[in-house]
Scaffold this active site. Structure first.
Site, PDB file in Angstrom:
ATOM      1  N   ASP A 203     -16.471   9.565  21.967  1.00 21.43           N
ATOM      2  CA  ASP A 203     -15.489   8.616  21.445  1.00 21.43           C
ATOM      3  C   ASP A 203     -16.274   7.481  20.804  1.00 21.43           C
ATOM      4  O   ASP A 203     -17.418   7.685  20.399  1.00 21.43           O
ATOM      5  CB  ASP A 203     -14.565   8.124  22.568  1.00 21.43           C
ATOM      6  CG  ASP A 203     -13.176   7.728  22.067  1.00 21.43           C
ATOM      7  OD1 ASP A 203     -13.102   7.001  21.067  1.00 21.43           O
ATOM      8  OD2 ASP A 203     -12.168   8.133  22.682  1.00 21.43           O
TER       9      ASP A 203
ATOM     10  N   HIS B 297     -16.767   8.474  17.549  1.00 22.47           N
ATOM     11  CA  HIS B 297     -15.668   8.199  16.626  1.00 22.47           C
ATOM     12  C   HIS B 297     -15.991   7.001  15.744  1.00 22.47           C
ATOM     13  O   HIS B 297     -15.487   6.892  14.631  1.00 22.47           O
ATOM     14  CB  HIS B 297     -14.375   7.953  17.398  1.00 22.47           C
ATOM     15  CG  HIS B 297     -13.853   9.186  18.060  1.00 22.47           C
ATOM     16  ND1 HIS B 297     -12.723   9.189  18.839  1.00 22.47           N
ATOM     17  CD2 HIS B 297     -14.295  10.466  18.059  1.00 22.47           C
ATOM     18  CE1 HIS B 297     -12.494  10.419  19.290  1.00 22.47           C
ATOM     19  NE2 HIS B 297     -13.439  11.202  18.831  1.00 22.47           N
TER      20      HIS B 297
END
Length: 550
Positions: free
Chosen positions: A296, A330
């Site tokens: 993430d 991300h």
């Protein structure tokens, strides 16, 4: 905690009103340079002297706890974990104590959920209940985790997995291991209780229930972060590898004088909520010489969510991030989306992103409130970015990419997020879907963002929506399609020294939106020559004279 900077201490008219030096650089508050290191007394305590056995089978929770307790009782010192595989439950830190994991030490945390009691904590900017973290500390002073050992959070026992993040063979193997699927058959959960826990937690939060015992039916859902530090002062993380967390990996919250250096943070690409480090309402922080490869956002700055974050009102401030590498995530360096307490006086420099979804990422949403300002990011290198090299997105709703903006105007209130006075310079990106995307709010545009000395090879160029006072200076783009720069509903923007490499046909610049005005373009060119009226397209509704070409 003392000397916490709250929203009340920050000028509402922005610290950047006079923040441009003669050379156009930002002046960051010099408090960011004054970071105190922990004061650890002399003395060594070996965990093996308290019965710890590094055979990967013996449970060492009690032995490690006894060594830490003995060290703390003596006034503090260094607790040494030698080479070996050390199976353990949660480790609770103590003030004036350093955990030193030697090279060759693998600290492997238990996969038995019963070893992790429910405790009051915070997650995603909201007070809640979570399972106790494998490495846990609250209201401590002078603590350190050092050495070249590895701390493994056994996250595979806890995490849900999305079908699209696995190959067919991996998915088949996962299903054969046990667990349950959601109704759509797209998300695997390790237990039924983990799958169904979300609705239980949501109900308890809506009812205002904070007793950890009430959350027991949802325990399997309440995955712990690997390292949770709350209200701590003078903290050092230096040297170890932190990996395979059940949720976020490193989560310092409301901490002051935090130094993180020479660490490696690793999570599988498929790790749900597999953030690297979340600096959450922290102040006086140095993060340097570290690498991240996670599932993430990699390096993330937060300060609480919505009303809870505004009420707490503790900004993340006086933060230096330098000489870090992100291999997957991300976002490389991210501010938001939980930034309701504010973020200011941040310097990011000399970082490299390879294969992240987005490079420099700013995200928020209506309802957050908070002010993000006085940010300087410089000397950033990127390669193979899946989405945008630089992204500002005020419509974040949990999706992995930047998503779409909107022209719908809402009322400005304390719930309206503010992003302003941000400078990004000296950026090189080879390979990205888009060079820059800005999606501001119609009612409160992004303000005073300067991007200079940007060189990018990407599919498309720069798209600016609902922004004012934007400066693009010495930007060099090689794009595969579309204009170099699009401005929609933008005012008072300067485009200076734009160069389009190998750009031969079509409009180099497109203006749209009835509000767009005060756009100045000077000293810009493509390989077809100097930018002229023929290379600019004004969409219907753009006011005459909105663009000045020089």
């Amino acid at each position: 905690m003392k000397n916490i900077i709250t929203n009340a201490d920050v000028k509402t008219n922005s610290a950047m009103d006079s923040a441009d030096d003669a050379d156009g650089s930002l002046r960051l508050d010099d408090r960011s340079q004054r970071i105190e290191m922990p004061r650890i007394p002399d003395g060594l305590w070996l965990v093996t002297d308290y019965g710890a056995v590094g055979d990967g089978m013996t449970m060492n929770t009690g032995a490690i706890s006894s060594a830490i307790q003995a060290c703390a009782d003596a006034g503090g010192g260094r607790v040494v974990i030698p080479p070996g595989v050390w199976l353990t439950g949660p480790i609770s830190l103590r003030s004036r104590t350093e955990i030193y994991a030697e090279r060759g030490a693998l600290v492997l945390f238990s996969q038995n959920f019963d070893d992790y009691p429910l405790v009051s904590s915070t997650f995603e900017g909201i007070p809640t209940v979570r399972c106790q973290s494998p490495i846990d500390g609250e209201d401590l002073e002078d603590i350190a985790i050092t050495g070249e050992g590895i701390f493994d959070g056994a996250g595979e026992a806890w995490r849900p997995v999305k079908r699209e993040k696995m190959t067919n063979a991996e998915w088949t193997s996962l299903l054969q291991s046990g667990g349950v699927l959601d109704d759509a058959g797209r998300i695997w959960w390790p237990t039924k209780e983990a799958r169904d826990g979300s609705s239980i937690v949501k109900r308890l939060q809506q009812e205002g229930i904070a007793d950890p015992l009430a959350f027991k039916p949802a325990r399997d859902f309440l995955r712990p972060v690997l390292v949770s530090l709350r209200w701590c002062r003078r903290v050092l993380l230096d040297g170890p590898t932190f990996q395979n967390s059940a949720c976020w990996c490193l989560h310092p919250w409301a901490c002051q004088h935090l130094t993180v250096r020479n660490v490696m943070v690793r999570n599988p690409w498929s790790a749900q909520n597999g953030d690297g480090i979340d600096l959450d309402s922290c102040q006086h922080v140095l993060l340097e010489n570290s690498s991240f490869d996670v599932g993430d956002d990699a390096i993330c700055l937060k300060s609480g969510r919505d009303e809870a974050g505004r009420k707490l009102g503790i900004a993340s401030a006086f933060i230096q991030i330098r000489d870090c590498v992100v291999y997957h995530g991300h976002g490389g360096v991210v501010i938001g989306s939980e930034m309701s307490g504010g973020v200011h006086d941040v310097n990011v420099s000399d970082c490299t992103f390879i294969g992240t979804d987005i490079g420099l990422r700013f995200k928020s949403a209506r309802g957050r409130g908070g002010v993000v300002e006085n940010i300087l990011m410089e000397r950033i290198r990127m390669k193979n970015i899946a989405g945008e090299a630089i992204s500002f997105h005020m419509f974040y709703d949990g999706q992995e990419g930047s998503g779409e903006g909107s022209d719908v105007e809402m009322e400005v209130s304390e719930e309206t997020p503010v992003f302003r006075d941000i400078r990004i310079k000296d950026v090189v990106c080879t390979g990205a879907k888009r060079a820059v995307l800005m999606n501001g709010l119609a009612e409160l545009p992004l303000a005073n963002v300067a991007i200079g000395e940007l060189t990018a090879s990407c599919d498309t160029g720069i798209s600016l929506n609902h922004a004012t006072g934007i400066r693009l200076n010495q930007v060099r783009l090689r794009v595969q399609a579309g204009p170099l720069v699009e401005l929609n509903q933008c005012t008072n923007a300067l485009v200076n020294g734009l160069i389009g490499e190998d750009f031969l046909h079509g409009a180099a610049m497109v203006l749209s939106g009835e509000r767009t005005e005060g756009i100045v373009c000077r000293g810009s060119r493509t390989c077809a020559g100097r930018l002229a009226e023929a290379s600019v397209r004004l969409a219907p509704g753009v006011r005459p004279g909105a663009l000045t070409l020089d």
